[in-house]
Design a protein around this motif. Sequence first.
Motif, short mmCIF file in Angstrom:
data_model
loop_
_atom_site.label_atom_id
_atom_site.label_comp_id
_atom_site.label_asym_id
_atom_site.label_seq_id
_atom_site.Cartn_x
_atom_site.Cartn_y
_atom_site.Cartn_z
N VAL A 181 0.82 -1.20 0.00
CA VAL A 181 0.00 0.00 0.00
C VAL A 181 0.86 1.26 0.00
N MET A 182 0.40 2.25 -0.75
CA MET A 182 0.96 3.60 -0.69
C MET A 182 -0.12 4.49 -0.09
N THR A 183 0.20 5.13 1.03
CA THR A 183 -0.72 6.10 1.60
C THR A 183 -0.16 7.50 1.35
N SER A 184 -1.06 8.46 1.16
CA SER A 184 -0.64 9.85 0.96
C SER A 184 -1.56 10.76 1.75
N MET A 185 -0.98 11.73 2.46
CA MET A 185 -1.77 12.69 3.20
C MET A 185 -2.28 13.77 2.26
N LEU A 186 -3.57 14.11 2.41
CA LEU A 186 -4.19 15.13 1.57
C LEU A 186 -4.46 16.41 2.35
N PRO A 245 0.47 16.61 4.81
CA PRO A 245 0.27 16.73 3.36
C PRO A 245 1.58 16.91 2.62
N GLY A 246 1.65 16.29 1.43
CA GLY A 246 2.87 16.32 0.65
C GLY A 246 3.78 15.14 0.90
N GLU A 247 3.38 14.26 1.85
CA GLU A 247 4.18 13.08 2.16
C GLU A 247 3.43 11.81 1.79
N SER A 248 4.19 10.78 1.44
CA SER A 248 3.62 9.46 1.17
C SER A 248 4.40 8.41 1.94
N LEU A 249 3.75 7.29 2.16
CA LEU A 249 4.34 6.20 2.94
C LEU A 249 4.05 4.89 2.22
N LEU A 250 5.10 4.08 1.99
CA LEU A 250 4.95 2.77 1.37
C LEU A 250 5.10 1.70 2.43
N LEU A 251 4.15 0.76 2.44
CA LEU A 251 4.16 -0.31 3.45
C LEU A 251 3.87 -1.65 2.78
N LEU A 265 9.14 6.27 3.86
CA LEU A 265 8.49 7.59 3.91
C LEU A 265 9.19 8.52 2.92
N LEU A 266 8.43 9.21 2.10
CA LEU A 266 9.04 10.11 1.13
C LEU A 266 8.25 11.39 0.99
N GLN A 267 8.97 12.44 0.57
CA GLN A 267 8.35 13.71 0.24
C GLN A 267 7.95 13.66 -1.22
N ASN A 268 6.68 13.89 -1.52
CA ASN A 268 6.21 13.81 -2.90
C ASN A 268 6.87 14.88 -3.76
N ASP A 269 7.37 14.49 -4.93
CA ASP A 269 7.80 15.50 -5.89
C ASP A 269 6.60 15.85 -6.76
N PRO A 270 6.70 16.86 -7.63
CA PRO A 270 5.53 17.28 -8.42
C PRO A 270 4.93 16.16 -9.26
N GLU A 271 5.77 15.24 -9.78
CA GLU A 271 5.26 14.16 -10.61
C GLU A 271 4.41 13.19 -9.80
N GLN A 299 12.27 5.55 -9.17
CA GLN A 299 13.24 6.59 -9.49
C GLN A 299 13.53 7.47 -8.27
N THR A 300 12.49 7.83 -7.55
CA THR A 300 12.66 8.67 -6.36
C THR A 300 13.53 7.98 -5.32
N GLN A 301 13.31 6.69 -5.11
CA GLN A 301 14.10 5.96 -4.12
C GLN A 301 15.56 5.86 -4.54
N VAL A 302 15.81 5.60 -5.82
CA VAL A 302 17.19 5.54 -6.31
C VAL A 302 17.85 6.90 -6.16
N ARG A 303 17.14 7.95 -6.56
CA ARG A 303 17.69 9.32 -6.46
C ARG A 303 18.00 9.67 -5.01
N ASN A 304 17.08 9.37 -4.10
CA ASN A 304 17.33 9.68 -2.69
C ASN A 304 18.54 8.92 -2.15
N GLY A 305 18.70 7.66 -2.61
CA GLY A 305 19.85 6.89 -2.16
C GLY A 305 21.16 7.47 -2.66
#
Length: 311
Positions: free
Chosen positions: A57-62, A80-86, A145-151, A187-193
């Motif tokens: 699941v991916m959850t995102s705060m609205l 808001p602006g954050e998502s969480l993968l579980l 946990l990640l900060q959502n980018d515009p995409e 891509q976001t996870q690779v970039r953050n790493g």
Amino acid sequence: MKKVGKVATNEAVSAWGARLDTLIENKLTLSHDEAELHLYETFQKASLIQLRFNAPVMTSMLSGRKVMHLREMEPFNYQPGESLLLPSDRLMQIDFPDATTNDPTRCLALTISDEFIRETIAELNEQVPRVEAVDQWQLDIENYLLQNDPEISSLTDKLIRLFRENNPFKPFFIKNTLRELIVRLSQTQVRNGLLNQTSQHINTNRLAYVVTYIRENLTRTLSVEELCDKACLSKSHFFRLFKSELGVSPVQFILTERIRRAKAILSNPSKSITDACYESGFNSLTHFSSAFRSVEHMCPRQFKRQLFGLN
């Protein structure tokens, strides 16, 4: 999925037109062959509400704020602006410290078939391999946990719209949007790493080595040819792989790194705007001010005033 804390009410109004059965985590569920979208609204304060899902699941705060309690993590504010993968079957315990009828907390939970995720990542690795043969695209869903980018923000908004609309092409559009979301998250996870744990990859990944080299030489002119040479890649190959794994061109990356350094310098009360300009690699105050505004949407002077509460 398990949920506790139901309270029936007719007072609040759902933003999505869903039937209102409870003030706490009132849910609208929409289905697709590969995924389910759950839209949640909470209208009153609550503590340790339990949720779990039987698929990744991916959850995102609205809107609003939650406090999340997850295994092997300290409780944290989820905003808001954050998502969480579980992963599947991971228990979430959630506090709603600010929710009210007039200012509810809203979020989404998108469950995606594990098989669909694996197929998408396998195709990505086949068609767009990473820089190093030993590296693979993957999707880490372990309390990520990640900060959502515009995409990613745009794709989550699009999925809410697609799941709710009546369109004969809806299943096709949703499937393709899910595939893009999975790729963007990887891509976001690779970039953050590469950007945040650069030292861990510097001896095994050429782009991590180039990132380190750029950061160590920001105050001088860096040519693309020089960076290609450091990466031992042709110019065209270097551009393609840099954009693929870091999400921006080498020139854009150098600019954002210089602005990042300039912001750190400006955060020092004893440093001036001129200091920030030349110590971050710019050769004129005019160019520095223009570049800073293009990235931060304010000039360096405004940034410093805002930072220190100056008039």
